[in-house]
Design a protein around this motif. Structure first.
Motif, PDB file in Angstrom:
ATOM      1  N   PHE A  83      31.741  33.651  35.095  1.00 24.59           N
ATOM      2  CA  PHE A  83      31.963  34.313  36.383  1.00 24.59           C
ATOM      3  C   PHE A  83      30.695  34.176  37.211  1.00 24.59           C
ATOM      4  O   PHE A  83      29.686  34.815  36.933  1.00 24.59           O
ATOM      5  N   LEU A  84      30.726  33.305  38.224  1.00 25.70           N
ATOM      6  CA  LEU A  84      29.542  33.024  39.037  1.00 25.70           C
ATOM      7  C   LEU A  84      29.803  33.435  40.474  1.00 25.70           C
ATOM      8  O   LEU A  84      30.868  33.127  41.034  1.00 25.70           O
ATOM      9  N   ILE A  85      28.840  34.121  41.081  1.00 25.48           N
ATOM     10  CA  ILE A  85      29.004  34.562  42.465  1.00 25.48           C
ATOM     11  C   ILE A  85      27.774  34.178  43.280  1.00 25.48           C
ATOM     12  O   ILE A  85      26.667  34.122  42.767  1.00 25.48           O
ATOM     13  N   GLY A  86      28.011  33.932  44.575  1.00 26.50           N
ATOM     14  CA  GLY A  86      26.933  33.596  45.494  1.00 26.50           C
ATOM     15  C   GLY A  86      26.467  34.827  46.252  1.00 26.50           C
ATOM     16  O   GLY A  86      26.640  35.962  45.815  1.00 26.50           O
ATOM     17  N   ARG A  87      25.930  34.589  47.434  1.00 24.51           N
ATOM     18  CA  ARG A  87      25.441  35.678  48.276  1.00 24.51           C
ATOM     19  C   ARG A  87      26.553  36.187  49.183  1.00 24.51           C
ATOM     20  O   ARG A  87      27.437  35.440  49.579  1.00 24.51           O
ATOM     21  N   ASN A  88      26.460  37.447  49.531  1.00 23.04           N
ATOM     22  CA  ASN A  88      27.379  38.082  50.467  1.00 23.04           C
ATOM     23  C   ASN A  88      28.837  37.945  50.018  1.00 23.04           C
ATOM     24  O   ASN A  88      29.699  37.493  50.771  1.00 23.04           O
ATOM     25  N   VAL A  89      29.097  38.313  48.778  1.00 24.28           N
ATOM     26  CA  VAL A  89      30.443  38.274  48.206  1.00 24.28           C
ATOM     27  C   VAL A  89      30.976  39.693  48.171  1.00 24.28           C
ATOM     28  O   VAL A  89      30.332  40.592  47.636  1.00 24.28           O
ATOM     29  N   ARG A  90      32.182  39.892  48.763  1.00 26.72           N
ATOM     30  CA  ARG A  90      32.739  41.249  48.834  1.00 26.72           C
ATOM     31  C   ARG A  90      34.197  41.252  48.392  1.00 26.72           C
ATOM     32  O   ARG A  90      35.008  40.460  48.871  1.00 26.72           O
ATOM     33  N   PHE A  91      34.512  42.152  47.481  1.00 25.76           N
ATOM     34  CA  PHE A  91      35.881  42.409  47.042  1.00 25.76           C
ATOM     35  C   PHE A  91      36.213  43.847  47.421  1.00 25.76           C
ATOM     36  O   PHE A  91      35.501  44.762  47.024  1.00 25.76           O
ATOM     37  N   HIS A  92      37.278  44.057  48.159  1.00 29.47           N
ATOM     38  CA  HIS A  92      37.662  45.413  48.526  1.00 29.47           C
ATOM     39  C   HIS A  92      38.499  46.048  47.421  1.00 29.47           C
ATOM     40  O   HIS A  92      38.694  45.468  46.354  1.00 29.47           O
ATOM     41  N   LYS A  93      39.055  47.210  47.697  1.00 32.70           N
ATOM     42  CA  LYS A  93      39.736  47.998  46.667  1.00 32.70           C
ATOM     43  C   LYS A  93      40.922  47.251  46.057  1.00 32.70           C
ATOM     44  O   LYS A  93      41.583  46.459  46.708  1.00 32.70           O
ATOM     45  N   GLY A  94      41.144  47.504  44.787  1.00 26.77           N
ATOM     46  CA  GLY A  94      42.291  46.952  44.088  1.00 26.77           C
ATOM     47  C   GLY A  94      42.134  45.518  43.636  1.00 26.77           C
ATOM     48  O   GLY A  94      43.095  44.913  43.190  1.00 26.77           O
ATOM     49  N   ALA A  95      40.957  44.949  43.718  1.00 25.02           N
ATOM     50  CA  ALA A  95      40.753  43.571  43.271  1.00 25.02           C
ATOM     51  C   ALA A  95      40.862  43.510  41.755  1.00 25.02           C
ATOM     52  O   ALA A  95      40.418  44.419  41.052  1.00 25.02           O
ATOM     53  N   SER A  96      41.465  42.425  41.260  1.00 26.90           N
ATOM     54  CA  SER A  96      41.554  42.261  39.814  1.00 26.90           C
ATOM     55  C   SER A  96      41.384  40.797  39.446  1.00 26.90           C
ATOM     56  O   SER A  96      41.773  39.902  40.190  1.00 26.90           O
ATOM     57  N   LEU A  97      40.808  40.580  38.285  1.00 26.25           N
ATOM     58  CA  LEU A  97      40.518  39.244  37.782  1.00 26.25           C
ATOM     59  C   LEU A  97      40.946  39.175  36.331  1.00 26.25           C
ATOM     60  O   LEU A  97      40.531  40.007  35.523  1.00 26.25           O
ATOM     61  N   VAL A  98      41.778  38.176  36.013  1.00 24.05           N
ATOM     62  CA  VAL A  98      42.238  37.965  34.642  1.00 24.05           C
ATOM     63  C   VAL A  98      41.977  36.509  34.289  1.00 24.05           C
ATOM     64  O   VAL A  98      42.455  35.607  34.977  1.00 24.05           O
ATOM     65  N   MET A  99      41.192  36.275  33.236  1.00 23.70           N
ATOM     66  CA  MET A  99      40.884  34.920  32.794  1.00 23.70           C
ATOM     67  C   MET A  99      41.013  34.830  31.283  1.00 23.70           C
ATOM     68  O   MET A  99      40.752  35.801  30.579  1.00 23.70           O
ATOM     69  N   ASP A 100      41.398  33.639  30.808  1.00 21.53           N
ATOM     70  CA  ASP A 100      41.395  33.441  29.366  1.00 21.53           C
ATOM     71  C   ASP A 100      40.008  32.970  28.925  1.00 21.53           C
ATOM     72  O   ASP A 100      39.084  32.878  29.728  1.00 21.53           O
ATOM     73  N   ASP A 101      39.856  32.635  27.659  1.00 23.41           N
ATOM     74  CA  ASP A 101      38.536  32.319  27.109  1.00 23.41           C
ATOM     75  C   ASP A 101      37.981  30.980  27.559  1.00 23.41           C
ATOM     76  O   ASP A 101      36.784  30.737  27.431  1.00 23.41           O
ATOM     77  N   LYS A 102      38.817  30.089  28.078  1.00 22.76           N
ATOM     78  CA  LYS A 102      38.364  28.746  28.444  1.00 22.76           C
ATOM     79  C   LYS A 102      38.186  28.564  29.949  1.00 22.76           C
ATOM     80  O   LYS A 102      37.813  27.490  30.395  1.00 22.76           O
ATOM     81  N   SER A 103      38.450  29.567  30.732  1.00 25.90           N
ATOM     82  CA  SER A 103      38.451  29.439  32.191  1.00 25.90           C
ATOM     83  C   SER A 103      37.118  29.837  32.805  1.00 25.90           C
ATOM     84  O   SER A 103      36.330  30.555  32.202  1.00 25.90           O
ATOM     85  N   ARG A 104      36.911  29.368  34.043  1.00 25.84           N
ATOM     86  CA  ARG A 104      35.718  29.716  34.817  1.00 25.84           C
ATOM     87  C   ARG A 104      36.137  30.067  36.231  1.00 25.84           C
ATOM     88  O   ARG A 104      37.093  29.510  36.763  1.00 25.84           O
ATOM     89  N   PHE A 105      35.371  30.975  36.853  1.00 30.90           N
ATOM     90  CA  PHE A 105      35.616  31.369  38.236  1.00 30.90           C
ATOM     91  C   PHE A 105      34.278  31.413  38.956  1.00 30.90           C
ATOM     92  O   PHE A 105      33.343  32.055  38.494  1.00 30.90           O
ATOM     93  N   SER A 106      34.183  30.692  40.078  1.00 33.37           N
ATOM     94  CA  SER A 106      32.940  30.722  40.849  1.00 33.37           C
ATOM     95  C   SER A 106      33.252  30.879  42.325  1.00 33.37           C
ATOM     96  O   SER A 106      34.238  30.344  42.831  1.00 33.37           O
ATOM     97  N   VAL A 107      32.408  31.642  42.986  1.00 30.37           N
ATOM     98  CA  VAL A 107      32.527  31.915  44.412  1.00 30.37           C
ATOM     99  C   VAL A 107      31.188  31.596  45.054  1.00 30.37           C
ATOM    100  O   VAL A 107      30.152  32.042  44.575  1.00 30.37           O
ATOM    101  N   GLU A 108      31.228  30.831  46.126  1.00 31.60           N
ATOM    102  CA  GLU A 108      29.997  30.498  46.847  1.00 31.60           C
ATOM    103  C   GLU A 108      29.643  31.624  47.817  1.00 31.60           C
ATOM    104  O   GLU A 108      30.144  32.734  47.695  1.00 31.60           O
TER     105      GLU A 108
END
Length: 87
Positions: free
Chosen positions: A28-53
């Motif tokens: 799980f990689l995040i950049g600068r100025n990343v905002r998630f508002h209420k109710g955000a959810s993230l579901v990943m399995d063991d082999k997955s990746r998620f990145s936000v610039e």
């Protein structure tokens, strides 16, 4: 009163990012100025990746589900209410 609500919302955003980082670690990689508002959810399995610039903004109830894949979101991206990303 409005300032108190903004502080509470920022704490909720931070708790989501902290929980995701602790749970998924380097996948799980995040950049600068990343905002998630209420109710955000993230579901990943063991082999997955998620990145936000940089400059990412997700409104209320943003849902991400990743199975056996990688999701990369670039710079200056906005998702409106009730959007989902499935991979």
């Amino acid at each position: 009163m409005l300032i108190i609500l903004r502080v509470i919302n920022r704490l909720k955003e931070f708790s989501f990012l902290l929980f995701a980082k602790v749970r998924y670690g380097n996948r799980f990689l995040i950049g600068r100025n990343v905002r998630f508002h209420k109710g955000a959810s993230l579901v990943m399995d063991d082999k997955s990746r998620f990145s936000v610039e940089n400059n990412f903004f997700a409104r209320d109830y943003f849902y991400i589900r990743i199975e056996n894949g990688n999701v990369e979101i670039g710079d200056n991206v906005f998702f409106n209410n009730f959007c989902s990303v499935n991979s």
